[in-house]
Design an enzyme around this catalytic site. Structure first.
Site, PDB file in Angstrom:
ATOM      1  N   ASN A  85       1.816   1.171   2.462  1.00  0.00           N
ATOM      2  CA  ASN A  85       0.888   0.412   1.637  1.00  0.00           C
ATOM      3  C   ASN A  85       0.775   1.049   0.272  1.00  0.00           C
ATOM      4  OD1 ASN A  85      -0.451  -1.882   3.081  1.00  0.00           O
ATOM      5  ND2 ASN A  85      -0.827  -0.272   4.594  1.00  0.00           N
ATOM      6  N   LYS A  92       8.858  -5.823  -0.587  1.00  0.00           N
ATOM      7  CA  LYS A  92       7.590  -5.496  -1.233  1.00  0.00           C
ATOM      8  C   LYS A  92       6.839  -6.788  -1.507  1.00  0.00           C
ATOM      9  CE  LYS A  92       5.673  -2.907  -5.137  1.00  0.00           C
ATOM     10  NZ  LYS A  92       5.993  -2.053  -6.305  1.00  0.00           N
ATOM     11  N   ASP A 112       5.285   6.483 -14.052  1.00  0.00           N
ATOM     12  CA  ASP A 112       4.590   6.805 -12.796  1.00  0.00           C
ATOM     13  C   ASP A 112       5.476   7.672 -11.910  1.00  0.00           C
ATOM     14  OD1 ASP A 112       2.489   6.811 -11.030  1.00  0.00           O
ATOM     15  OD2 ASP A 112       3.100   4.975 -10.016  1.00  0.00           O
TER      16      ASP A 112
END
Length: 1482
Positions: free
Chosen positions: A407, A428, A522
């Site tokens: 998740n 996804k 990220d």
């Protein structure tokens, strides 16, 4: 006068004209070079006639001095002329801002420009391939330094050099002084200098052509306004969407440079090259009709910059330099050192004037004719429209969801399987409503475009995307090994070498992304996935930004500073621990933010936690901005080079941060001094994940406690029309995915036509072969009706678009399905089916779909011929004899595999272990039970299918063998001359860690165009047979003799070196002590007979499942093993791969537990002997056997050995008889033949540093994803006290087990002490002494710590209180240096209890930990002690007789005889372990 000639000294200028420097001397003013100065040492300026006007040379002023030279085109190399000096203004007194070519102010630095480095292209504007533009106006008057300057001239020159004011020439014009030529990039120079020169050039350009500049800027703005991705509907094709974004970025960058007066002709040239590359990518990688839009947009931009580019090129033309080239060529020709041809012809060719102008006209006429024909046929065929426009778009119904993988904040990732191809993907799913509320629609399109466009072995790729009512779905390749964050959580800090490899592979991924302007934003260990080979793939581009792709004309410091603030959205996003300071301060950011995150990641890899942390983001950000890095000290101190790298990556100022100037800065750091950047994928990873089943997601943390997303599909009330038009464009198919579902009927027709056309010429040759094939099919149809799918695959990775591959996959329910990998998505899908009665053997037909009726076996000997220029090669994942066959056009090679009997074929069908399709991406999968073989491959090879190490490719935990006799059909080389065209080299292949080696032969080099190259031979291939005779083990002379006897025709059978178990490593220091294992020449028939005879002999001696394993190593961490099940077994199991034979099978709880039927090669049930083939819990403790002079028992490369239930601490989890048990004990009384009796003599395997403990799938708390499979001792105790009686089958089972153990103990050559404990049945838990305190200082190991890389030090035993035993279930896999066995260590407390009841019970022997001889000599390396005993009380009939495995021969006989006579219970008692080297013998 002589001194004046040698050294002309002017204030602030020194001209070194001495002949020693090989510069032009003043002795020959009319010639550019003296007799002693060759062409390659000429300086680009020369003395001309003295009647020219005095030269106005460059100024050394700070504002006009030489800047950094940024402008180097990739094709230009490192020539000084690649610097942007050629784009500066000319310096003549009659032209404003003209640049000079005389002596320069920096002559004192001794720099010499080489004329040999000048580009060969000319200076005319009619050569679009020219990489060199001149530096002066075509209207200037040339000037020269005076031959012998007078005092006035010297005064003039010195005044000129010292000032920045303009000088007046003879005509009264004002001429500003210019800086000298720019040179290569060097630190410490002002970044504005280069800009100043270009600004002056652009000022001249705008003065001369004011309308051209204004018109270009207006049109560029118009393109940006009307075609910006944010202003238009997103393109449905992800590749085209990314290219669209890049084209707009290029237009925006051109507009900014034009407004900033920074335009040069070289910039226009590079811009044109980038656009052409984008167009090529669009046509090659997309079949969408939207290619026309990209084509139109790119051509529109090219038309906008065409006129300014031509004008600038003319404006920068330098006639003086051109004259110099003419004189240099003339002088060189006179000396006779270079140009021997006609001088005018050479000059014309340099100018690019050698082309026939009429030829271009003819080509244009021909192009017009073709264009008209294409327009006439546009209604029927558009080259930009795919051949199957009606192809069905992917949708959710095409996939079946298997389970949740993980998740995230925006959505969940599921493991799915395509219903038609049965291939696995990671899907996804992102909630559309969340995206709309957060205004993230555009961002998800960016993520889709990046994933679709990226083609890199270190970046996860996407296959297709689509939308549902509630979700946007992206189907990506499934990378099974989990992420680095989970690895850190379970292992703690990583060793330096492991961190270096992970970090280096991430650097390569980042370099690829930054080259295309992608900033990840990220980066963190959670987004670094681990492939089945243990390599890294970068994923999750949900926060990424796409900027301008790298341009070599943007490398000067001014633009670098601009790049560091490329994005000014003042948006703070990412994971707080990895966010760079400039993002926190909202100062604008760019690519350096990724390098900051890389510094954090490397620190976390090596230390185990991030350097900055806090309870709140504000506290964390405060530390990032102000605090220093805290480094661990003492034994935990980091190496100096790694600490220096982290320090440079974590610089607060982004301009000073390592990596800001490019990834090359990072790659050149001393931390990577010993790293081979080109061979990263060839390196064997220290951690290789082991998968228990096709749907194993145990390496992932579902994070269900943090995020929860609805997995159910949408509300029926939701209407599809509610989704915006923008979201409807989300559905797309990548190039690698769309090929699978293209119109196969049309392709099958073409395929049959190609087969017929190529086989007619070989009809006579194939007639006999076809008849045999037909007879074989008729026999096999009755024996086996398993369906087979034959798929024509295409390797779609970059550089290999012309190769296609034939992959045969078994559709048997007993065989695992395949999964997709990055680069090897099948382009066409076919399945083999028999034709009608008039079927001809040489023309097999391929049709789409599942097989109905009685299809032929996939092992049938069918002829595969080449399809035009396509080279075919089998990627068999289940076929017995499907072999790779490199084919040239019109040449068919026959498949020469050994036929099996129907009985053996039926057994081999059940034992095949096809892997994921990504295995096909990297290796040839052969499961040939004739030799008990599988396959193993390395990621990179001319024969390997891909450099992508994804999805279980050649996982060492699968079956593998070096039985290469059936790997590939022979390569027949016809040589009409005296050579074959390849170089042969003998290599030593050592047997494991020993000094015994065999000689193998590999192809070292293959000449292009030679007979060997045309036949398909490639460098790096291992030669196994010459003219049908095996050469494995033959000396070099014998092999050469075989080749010389062949005459003009030689037949070679080869296999890629990485498809074998041979490791490549450094030369051994004691190679002189090596002993070659010579092998006599035998015929193949004799070898087969000997092999069968020895096989039956071994089977007759042992009543167990035969397991053989052997590995060759000469340094590539590859190992191979093979396993065969007895023909008498009810069902032939799927071997988990390399198996280490065991002395003591492990007990398992819950003998009545029902395990679900699984196709996993590692999961087994009581009704299948797969569990008996599985290594038991103590297989890691392998003994040394007699006659062995080198280490044995070293664990195979990550075979799927489950952790022992004995090694885990008690758990309060109640017994669940119905829970699935993946690893039933080999001693369970399901089958009589269950004992392990491995052939230890062939267990020569290199060690692998990682051991993965698989886990139970029962519904347990997600406390630790790596411990779910470990059995609890309470379960065992509860089962032992359940009072079940033994059945006759159980008794027989135990008797056979004892027989097997007898055979094993008789073959040993070491004294294994068997201490008899006066205790009850006990579970002894081992713990390595003196573990590093680092493991306890970081809370990152809640689960199994798979590897401990601490140095072995003697110390005290760390005892854990009883109340903490259940909390600390993290096992540590410890390995001593040179240790041959792998021990799972657990913490526990010793509770020895002795009772009368215990003494009456059969006593538990102690199994000494077997170590190598070097370990026994080096006892200081580490000490093993018994740390914990867990008593299991037995009483009455429930007592289990305990097997005495390793006692002395005298006592063992009586113990075994007593053991046979007793009744035994269904579950064996656990064995007590002890590793004290000084254990007493009984």
């Amino acid at each position: 006068m002589k001194s004046r000639r040698d050294k002309l000294k002017i204030p602030s200028l020194t001209l070194d004209l001495s002949p020693n420097n090989q510069s032009p001397t003043l002795l020959s003013p009319c010639s550019p070079c003296s007799p002693n100065s060759p062409l390659q040492t000429l300086h680009p300026w020369s003395c001309r006639s003295s009647n020219r006007k005095s030269l106005v040379v460059g100024s050394p002023s700070p504002t006009l001095s030489r800047p950094l030279s940024p402008l180097s085109v990739p094709t230009a190399g490192s020539s000084p002329l690649d610097s942007p000096r050629n784009f500066s203004t000319s310096a003549s007194v009659n032209f404003p801002f003209a640049r000079s070519h005389g002596p320069r102010a920096d002559r004192a630095d001794g720099r010499r420009w080489s004329l040999a480095s000048l580009p060969s292209s000319g200076y005319g504007t009619n050569t679009p391939s020219s990489t060199l533009s001149s530096s002066s106006s075509s209207q200037e008057r040339l000037h020269q330094l005076p031959f012998q300057p007078t005092a006035d001239e010297l005064h003039f020159l010195s005044k000129h050099f010292r000032s920045t004011e303009s000088v007046t020439d003879d005509d009264g014009r004002r001429s500003p002084c210019m800086r000298p030529r720019s040179r290569s990039l060097s630190p410490g120079r002002a970044s504005s200098n280069f800009d100043n020169e270009i600004i002056m050039m652009n000022h001249v350009y705008k003065e001369r052509f004011p309308k051209a500049t204004a018109q270009m800027e207006e049109r560029l703005q118009d393109i940006i306004t009307h075609f910006c991705p944010s202003q238009t509907l997103p393109l449905a094709d992800g590749v085209l969407g990314f290219i669209h974004h890049q084209i707009i970025e290029l237009a925006r960058d051109c507009l900014d440079k034009s407004k900033g007066a920074l335009i040069t002709s070289r910039y226009f040239l590079e811009l044109q090259e980038k656009l052409e590359k984008m167009l090529q990518d669009a046509h090659n990688r997309s079949e969408s009709e939207e290619v026309m839009f990209i084509n139109h947009l790119a051509r529109k931009l090219l038309m906008v910059i065409a006129r300014p580019g031509r004008l600038l090129e003319c404006l920068e033309f330098d006639p003086e330099q051109f004259y110099h080239l003419l004189e240099a060529a003339e002088g060189q020709a006179k000396v006779g050192q270079g140009i021997k041809t006609d001088i005018p012809r050479y000059i014309i060719s340099q100018l690019g004037l050698t082309k026939d102008p009429l030829e271009e006209i003819v080509q244009l006429d021909h192009y017009d004719t073709e264009s008209s024909l294409q327009l006439d046929q546009e209604d029927y065929h558009d080259p930009y429209i795919p051949s199957t426009p009606s192809r069905k778009k992917p949708c959710e119904s095409d996939f079946e969801t298997i389970k949740l993988i993980s998740n995230g904040a925006y959505g969940a990732v599921y493991l799915v399987r395509h219903k038609e191809t049965r291939q696995r993907f990671a899907m996804k799913k992102i909630n559309k409503q969340n995206l709309i509320l957060r205004n993230q629609i555009h961002q998800v399109f960016v993520e889709r475009d990046i994933l679709t466009f990226a083609e890199n072995p270190f970046v996860v790729s996407m296959f297709c995307s689509f939308e549902t009512r509630r979700h946007l779905c992206m189907v990506m390749e499934y990378v099974e090994g989990g992420d680095c964050a989970t690895l850190l959580k379970n292992m703690g800090p990583l060793p330096v070498d492991m961190s270096r490899m992970y970090f280096a592979e991430t650097v390569l991924a980042l370099e690829y992304l930054h080259n295309y302007g992608i900033v990840h934003r990220d980066l963190k260990p959670d987004n670094l996935l681990i492939t089945s080979l243990g390599h890294i793939k970068l994923t999750d581009f949900g926060l990424s930004k796409v900027g301008l792709m790298n341009m070599t004309t943007n490398l000067y410091e001014g633009h670098i500073e601009k790049d560091t603030r490329e994005f000014l959205d003042k948006q703070v996003c990412g994971t707080p621990e990895y966010i760079a300071p400039e993002v926190i301060l909202r100062q604008g950011y760019g690519k350096p933010v990724d390098w900051w995150a890389m510094g954090i990641i490397l620190y976390e890899f090596l230390v185990g936690c991030v350097p900055f942390f806090g309870d709140t983001p504000e506290e964390l950000f405060g530390q990032v901005i102000s605090d220093d890095i805290i480094w661990p000290g003492g034994e935990e101190a980091l190496p100096a080079d790694s600490q220096d790298l982290i320090t440079r990556l974590l610089r607060q100022n982004s301009l000073e941060r390592l990596g800001t100037g490019g990834a090359q800065e990072v790659k050149q750091h001393t931390f990577f001094l010993s790293l081979d950047w080109n061979g990263l994928l060839r390196q064997k990873a220290e951690f290789v994940p082991q998968l228990e089943a096709d749907d194993d997601t145990s390496y992932f943390d579902t994070r269900s406690e943090r995020y929860h997303h609805l997995a159910s599909e949408e509300d029926e009330e939701t209407n599809d029309d509610e989704s915006s038009v923008e979201i409807r464009q989300f559905s797309s198919c990548s190039h690698r995915f769309s090929k699978v579902y293209s119109s196969s009927e049309h392709l099958a027709t073409q395929l049959n036509l190609s087969f017929s056309s190529t086989e007619r010429s070989h009809s006579d040759e194939k007639e006999e072969h076809g008849d045999r094939w037909e007879r074989t099919l008729s026999t096999e149809e009755e024996k086996n009706r398993l369906g087979a799918e034959t798929r024509l695959r295409s390797w779609t990775s970059s550089g290999s678009s012309h190769h296609s591959w034939l992959s045969e996959r078994s559709a048997s329910p007993n065989v695992l399905t395949s999964t997709c990998s990055l680069d090897t998505m099948p382009r066409f899908a076919f399945s083999s089916e028999e034709e009608s009665s008039d079927h001809k053997p040489e023309r097999p037909t391929f049709t789409l779909g599942e097989i109905k009726g009685t299809p032929p076996k996939p092992t049938s000997l069918c002829d595969i011929v080449s399809l035009s220029r396509t080279r075919l090669r089998s990627n068999s994942t289940g076929a017995k004899n499907s072999t790779p066959r490199p084919l040239e056009a019109g040449v068919s090679r026959r498949l020469r595999g050994h036929r099996e009997t129907p009985e053996k074929q039926s057994s081999s069908t059940g034992s095949r272990v096809p892997k994921s399709a990504s295995v096909s991406a990297l290796s040839l999968i052969i499961t040939s039970d004739d030799f008990g073989s599988g396959s193993l491959a390395s990621p990179i090879s001319p024969r390997s299918l891909s450099s992508n190490p994804s999805s279980r490719d050649s996982s060492p935990s699968r079956e593998s063998s070096v039985a290469v006799s059936s790997l590939r059909p022979p390569i027949i080389i016809h040589s009409s001359g005296k050579k074959y065209g390849f170089t042969l080299r003998a290599i030593r292949v050592y047997m494991g860690e020993s000094d015994v080696y065999t000689v193998h032969h590999m192809v070292w080099n293959v000449e292009d165009g030679s007979p060997a190259h045309e036949a398909g031979l490639r460098a790096g291939d291992l030669i196994t047979h010459v003219n049908g005779e095996s050469v494995l083990g033959l000396v070099h002379m014998d092999v050469v003799e075989l080749l010389l006897k062949s005459g003009s025709k030689v037949s070679l059978r080869t296999t890629p070196l990485e498809n074998t178990s041979i490791k490549i490593g450094p030369a051994r220091k004691n190679s002189c002590k090596g002993r070659m294992a010579r092998r006599t020449k035998k015929s193949r028939k004799r070898e087969n007979q000997d092999r069968k005879r020895s096989l039956f002999k071994k089977i007759s001696k042992q009543s167990t499942v035969l397991q053989t394993s052997r590995s060759f190593s000469s340094g590539l961490h590859q190992s191979l093993s093979s396993s065969e099940s007895l023909p008498a077994s009810p069902t032939h199991s799927l071997s988990p791969g390399p198996i280490t034979p065991s002395r003591s099978p492990a007990p398992d709880a819950a003998g009545d537990a029902v395990s679900p039927q699984s196709t996993s090669p590692c999961s087994s049930t009581p009704s299948s002997p797969a569990g008996h083939i599985r290594p038991s819990s103590l297989q890691c403790l392998t003994p040394k056997l007699s006659g062995q002079r080198y280490k044995v028992g070293r664990r195979k490369s990550t075979s799927s050995i489950p952790p022992s239930p004995l090694a885990c601490t008690p758990s309060p989890v109640p017994q669940q008889p119905s829970s699935p048990q993946r690893s039933p004990s080999p001693l369970l009384p399901s089958h009589p033949r269950s004992g392990h009796c491995g052939l230890q003599g062939k267990t020569l395997s290199p060690p692998t540093i990682v051991r993965q403990s698989s886990r139970n799938r029962a519904t347990e708390a997600p406390r630790s994803p790596l411990l779910k499979r470990v059995q609890s001792v309470e379960k065992m105790a509860a089962y032992l006290s359940s009072g079940r009686k033994a059945s006759p089958v159980d008794i027989q089972h135990w008797e056979d087990t004892v027989d097997a153990l007898e055979a094993m103990s008789e073959s040993r050559n070491r004294d294994w002490g068997a201490e008899k404990h006066e205790r009850d049945t006990e579970v002894v838990v081992m713990r390595r002494l003196n573990l590093s305190e680092r493991r306890d200082s970081f809370k990152k190991q809640e689960a199994v710590q798979e590897v401990s890389f601490d140095e072995p030090d003697a110390g005290a035993v760390e005892l854990v209180p009883e109340d903490k035993k259940t909390a600390r279930c993290s096992g540590l896999w410890e390995r001593l240096p040179h240790q041959t066995s792998w021990i799972q260590a657990r913490t526990g407390i010793s509770t020895p209890v002795t009772t009368e009841q215990e003494t009456s019970c059969r006593l538990v022997p102690q199994i000494a930990v077997q170590t190598s001889e070097s370990d026994e000599q080096e006892k200081s390396q580490g000490v093993w002690e018994c740390q914990g005993f867990y008593p299991l009380q037995l009483s009455g009939k429930d007592k289990c007789p305990l097997v005495t495995l390793l006692s002395e021969p005298t006592g063992a006989t009586s113990d075994r005889s007593q053991l046979k006579s007793e009744k035994i219970s269904e579950c064996p008692a656990p064995f007590a372990l002890s590793s004290k080297r000084d254990s007493k013998k009984n």
